[in-house]
Structures are given as C-alpha cells and as structure tokens.
Enzyme design. Structure first.
Site, mmCIF file in Angstrom:
data_model
loop_
_atom_site.group_PDB
_atom_site.id
_atom_site.type_symbol
_atom_site.label_atom_id
_atom_site.label_comp_id
_atom_site.label_asym_id
_atom_site.label_seq_id
_atom_site.Cartn_x
_atom_site.Cartn_y
_atom_site.Cartn_z
ATOM 1 N N HIS A 1 9.633 23.720 49.119
ATOM 2 C CA HIS A 1 10.629 24.445 48.723
ATOM 3 C C HIS A 1 10.847 25.807 48.541
ATOM 4 O O HIS A 1 9.801 26.317 48.197
ATOM 5 C CB HIS A 1 11.255 23.860 47.225
ATOM 6 C CG HIS A 1 12.376 24.427 46.785
ATOM 7 N ND1 HIS A 1 13.789 23.706 47.214
ATOM 8 C CD2 HIS A 1 12.793 25.302 45.832
ATOM 9 C CE1 HIS A 1 14.778 24.664 46.555
ATOM 10 N NE2 HIS A 1 14.299 25.361 45.869
ATOM 11 N N ALA B 1 12.007 11.694 41.807
ATOM 12 C CA ALA B 1 13.387 11.336 42.279
ATOM 13 C C ALA B 1 14.455 12.222 41.823
ATOM 14 O O ALA B 1 15.638 12.200 42.085
ATOM 15 C CB ALA B 1 13.764 10.105 41.770
HETATM 16 C C1 GAR Z 1 12.493 25.265 54.146
HETATM 17 O O1 GAR Z 1 12.551 26.169 53.727
HETATM 18 C C2 GAR Z 1 12.209 24.209 53.095
HETATM 19 O O2 GAR Z 1 11.525 24.611 52.009
HETATM 20 C C3 GAR Z 1 13.790 24.002 52.788
HETATM 21 O O3 GAR Z 1 14.436 23.844 53.968
HETATM 22 C C4 GAR Z 1 13.822 24.676 54.837
HETATM 23 C C5 GAR Z 1 13.498 23.788 56.053
HETATM 24 O O4 GAR Z 1 13.169 24.740 57.029
HETATM 25 N N1 GAR Z 1 14.107 22.811 51.889
HETATM 26 C C6 GAR Z 1 14.790 22.798 50.808
HETATM 27 O O5 GAR Z 1 15.639 23.789 50.481
HETATM 28 C C7 GAR Z 1 14.641 21.429 49.839
HETATM 29 N N2 GAR Z 1 15.445 21.680 48.798
HETATM 30 P P1 GAR Z 1 12.549 24.181 58.458
HETATM 31 O O6 GAR Z 1 13.752 22.965 58.884
HETATM 32 O O7 GAR Z 1 12.810 25.145 59.553
HETATM 33 O O8 GAR Z 1 11.289 23.433 58.104
#
Ligand code: GAR
Length: 199
Positions: free
Chosen positions: A108, A141
């Site tokens: 995250h 969850a």
């Molecule tokens: C990442 O920064 C991940 O932490 C975030 O989406 C991005 C995906 O980047 N996830 C969340 O926000 C989950 N709540 P990517 O597709 O380039 O790996």
C-alpha cells in the site's frame, strides 16, 4: 515459495518481482498472475515474461460472493504458499484469505494505518502530511488492514502532485516488496513462515 500475484492495473510492482526472480535476486516461483478485469498492463507484462495468467472479471459475475468464490478456486488451483495483492484494487472475503492460511500479502502506498483505500497518495497530500511512505502487510478482509511486516518513509515535497509523489513512493515500494518476499521465502525454506496475529 510459490506465489500467485493479483493485479488490477499497471503492475510496476509485479515487474520488480519478475525482474528480481529473473536476475536470481529473489528465489520464489511465480505460479501465475491474475487480474480482476481484462486488458491490464500487469497481465500484458506477465504474458511477455512467459508467466501463466488468468482473469476473473469482477463485472462478469452477478454478485461479489460469486466472483470471490471463482477467484478463490482459480488461485487455489495454483496451490500458492503466498498470494500477493500488488495493486489489486478489490476487497476479498475472509473465506478467500482462510483458503490460503492467512497468507495474503498486500502493498500500500502510505504508512498504514494512515490513508488506507484506493487513494492513499491523494489523501496524504490532501491532509498535508510531510512524511508518507509505503507498507507491506498481511492483509485481512478489511481495506488495507492486517499485521504490518515492513514500512518505509518517503518525504512529501512542497510541490508534489499525486503523480510525482506516487512515483517516488513506488520506487521505494518495489524494493520493499522484493525484500519482504525474499525474507518470507527464506522463512518458507526454513519451515518457519508464520502469519503474525493481528492486533
Ligand atoms: C501501488 O502503489 C500499490 O501500493 C497501490 O496501487 C499501486 C499499484 O501500482 N495499491 C493500493 O493503493 C491498495 N490500496 P502498480 O500497478 O504499478 O504496481
């Protein structure tokens, strides 16, 4: 350690994992990469890397429960030791997580428990924090909840946009994800991989 990686979008964290496996830095087997929708760059990257891929399209199921059951069955067929949510923007059920012995890892782009949800970077900027970062944790969850494994801080600059800050966070996040997986793989190899108790 066999992993299944779940993505919803770009998959740059996934790419870091693929690269680390290819270079020999990370000793895990990527059994498959799955997505919740068609046409993601994450699946394209995986196809290019010669990995097994699958899509369990959220919009093709009449209910969330049916989608979740289909996803659980699909992932379970690969018998993963750990399932990795790498930018997978869906909540899964407690049954999904139980099926994998609680071994559902999430990354995250904020210092949890601050700024959970789909807009962790935007929310951090809006609040005006001067330091944010990224978190790798065992997911339960809830929305970005569960025991924290690793975190790293990133300074927010005065002129940061959501994009510039997220890009700097992702540089750190990719490294932290690979490092965490590497440590988990070593524990798995030693037979000591445990999911810590929440709370
Ligand atoms: C990442 O920064 C991940 O932490 C975030 O989406 C991005 C995906 O980047 N996830 C969340 O926000 C989950 N709540 P990517 O597709 O380039 O790996």
């Amino acid at each position: 350690m066999r992993i299944v990686v779940l993505v919803s979008g770009t998959g740059s964290n996934l790419q870091a994992v693929i690269d680390a496996v290819k270079s020999g830095e990370l000793d895990v087997e990527i059994a498959a990469v799955g997505a919740d929708r068609e046409g993601t760059y994450g699946i394209e990257r995986s196809d290019e890397a010669g990995l097994e891929t699958f899509v369990v399209n959220f919009n093709s199921f009449p209910t969330r429960a049916e989608w979740d059951a289909a996803l659980t069955a699909k992932v379970a067929a690969y018998a993963p030791d750990v399932v990795v949510s790498s930018g997978f923007m869906r909540i899964v059920s407690p049954q999904f997580i139980d099926t994998f012995g609680g071994r559902y890892l999430n990354t995250h782009p904020a210092l949890l428990p601050s700024f959970p949800g789909a807009h962790g970077v935007r929310d951090a900027i809006a609040y005006g924090v001067k330091v944010t970062g990224c978190t790798v944790h065992w997911a339960d969850a809830g929305v970005d909840t569960g025991p924290i494994i690793a975190q790293e801080a990133v300074t927010v600059e005065d002129n940061d946009s959501e994009e510039t800050l997220h890009e700097r966070i992702k540089v750190v996040e990719r490294r932290l994800l690979v490092k965490t997986l590497s440590e988990l793989a070593a524990s798995h190899e030693a037979g000591t991989l445990r999911v810590p108790q929440a709370g």
